[in-house]
Design a protein around this motif. Sequence first.
Motif, PDB file in Angstrom:
ATOM      1  N   THR A 225       9.266  -1.962  -5.552  1.00  0.00           N
ATOM      2  CA  THR A 225       9.749  -0.633  -5.151  1.00  0.00           C
ATOM      3  C   THR A 225      10.575   0.000  -6.260  1.00  0.00           C
ATOM      4  O   THR A 225      10.432   1.195  -6.557  1.00  0.00           O
ATOM      5  CB  THR A 225      10.589  -0.744  -3.868  1.00  0.00           C
ATOM      6  OG1 THR A 225       9.831  -1.415  -2.865  1.00  0.00           O
ATOM      7  CG2 THR A 225      10.995   0.627  -3.370  1.00  0.00           C
ATOM      8  N   GLU A 226      11.422  -0.795  -6.897  1.00  0.00           N
ATOM      9  CA  GLU A 226      12.262  -0.263  -7.974  1.00  0.00           C
ATOM     10  C   GLU A 226      11.424   0.138  -9.189  1.00  0.00           C
ATOM     11  O   GLU A 226      11.679   1.175  -9.818  1.00  0.00           O
ATOM     12  CB  GLU A 226      13.302  -1.306  -8.385  1.00  0.00           C
ATOM     13  CG  GLU A 226      14.410  -1.550  -7.361  1.00  0.00           C
ATOM     14  CD  GLU A 226      13.947  -2.354  -6.162  1.00  0.00           C
ATOM     15  OE1 GLU A 226      14.645  -2.346  -5.137  1.00  0.00           O
ATOM     16  OE2 GLU A 226      12.869  -2.984  -6.252  1.00  0.00           O
ATOM     17  N   ASN A 229       9.535   3.406  -8.767  1.00  0.00           N
ATOM     18  CA  ASN A 229      10.430   4.568  -8.779  1.00  0.00           C
ATOM     19  C   ASN A 229      10.776   5.017 -10.194  1.00  0.00           C
ATOM     20  O   ASN A 229      11.357   6.093 -10.372  1.00  0.00           O
ATOM     21  CB  ASN A 229      11.720   4.250  -8.020  1.00  0.00           C
ATOM     22  CG  ASN A 229      11.661   4.695  -6.572  1.00  0.00           C
ATOM     23  OD1 ASN A 229      11.290   5.825  -6.282  1.00  0.00           O
ATOM     24  ND2 ASN A 229      12.010   3.806  -5.656  1.00  0.00           N
ATOM     25  N   ASP A 259       6.601   1.067  -0.901  1.00  0.00           N
ATOM     26  CA  ASP A 259       5.920   1.355  -2.167  1.00  0.00           C
ATOM     27  C   ASP A 259       4.882   2.459  -2.021  1.00  0.00           C
ATOM     28  O   ASP A 259       4.758   3.344  -2.880  1.00  0.00           O
ATOM     29  CB  ASP A 259       5.236   0.091  -2.694  1.00  0.00           C
ATOM     30  CG  ASP A 259       6.223  -1.022  -2.987  1.00  0.00           C
ATOM     31  OD1 ASP A 259       7.392  -0.903  -2.567  1.00  0.00           O
ATOM     32  OD2 ASP A 259       5.836  -2.009  -3.624  1.00  0.00           O
ATOM     33  N   ILE A 262       6.146   5.999  -2.179  1.00  0.00           N
ATOM     34  CA  ILE A 262       6.451   6.450  -3.533  1.00  0.00           C
ATOM     35  C   ILE A 262       5.178   6.901  -4.228  1.00  0.00           C
ATOM     36  O   ILE A 262       5.127   7.977  -4.857  1.00  0.00           O
ATOM     37  CB  ILE A 262       7.130   5.323  -4.333  1.00  0.00           C
ATOM     38  CG1 ILE A 262       8.425   4.869  -3.639  1.00  0.00           C
ATOM     39  CG2 ILE A 262       7.408   5.759  -5.763  1.00  0.00           C
ATOM     40  CD1 ILE A 262       9.032   3.622  -4.237  1.00  0.00           C
TER      41      ILE A 262
END
Length: 277
Positions: A225-226, A229, A259, A262
């Motif tokens: 997820t990070e 982004n 995820d 995003i």
Amino acid sequence: QLFNIDVSRISIQNRITTIERPSKRRIVKTPSLFPTIPIAFILSLVFGALLATLMEKHDPTIINQKDFPGLNYISLGGIPLIKSTKGLTLIAQESASRSLLLKHKLDLPQTIPFKRIRTRILQLEKKTLVKSQVISIHSTHSGDGKSFITGNLAGSMAALNKRVLLMDIDLRRKAISREFTKSNSKGLSTFLEESKLSRYQSLIIPNIQPNLDLFPSGPAILKSTELLNLTKFSDLLTQLKESYDFIFLDNPPFLALPDSEIVAGHSDIIIIVASSQ
């Protein structure tokens, strides 16, 4: 009377006391079947109809567009369950239970539904004048057939001599990548995680079928997820748009991870796969 006298005599001799005399015998009549059978038949029809209505109302199976009341969406079509692969040319198959990617060169019945959805995507682009270059495909749960449909839609589009990239965004399960790479040591996660890595071309597997390239997910990571982004991911998509006509993104289930939300923000078209089961 003689019978009663004999009974009294025997009772006195054997010291038998009569508590209650038997009542008259009642004859039980068998009910007539003529009115019973029609009544039972009518009741069974009514009960069966009520049961069928209740089962239909609570049946979670998706049959048609009416099963999605109140939703503002466009139905692209349905993919039937492919039970037999006889006569098909397979790109990759690890085992009988693994998802299969089909070559879209022959007009076989199994490939026609994908071609129909491909046609509707192209028509949608012409009608809405919205560019459909980045197509992101999602599902709620794993096992809905999302990766199978993503790969086959990409292959179907590549059959039109379009430059197509199949991109595995599922950085944890990497379903698409497992079909084509044994080690999967390098891929999207490698590119996003290593700050010094700026060129992506060496990570792409070319021509898994004519006009179709694969961008594998790379090693599994927990901080997907990070990484998605990061500006580096959006910049990567911008560069890929210059090299490909269509980019198909295979996402993780959106109920499991954020995820896919995003990735959806970077997409031109969002396709949701719903299993009929």
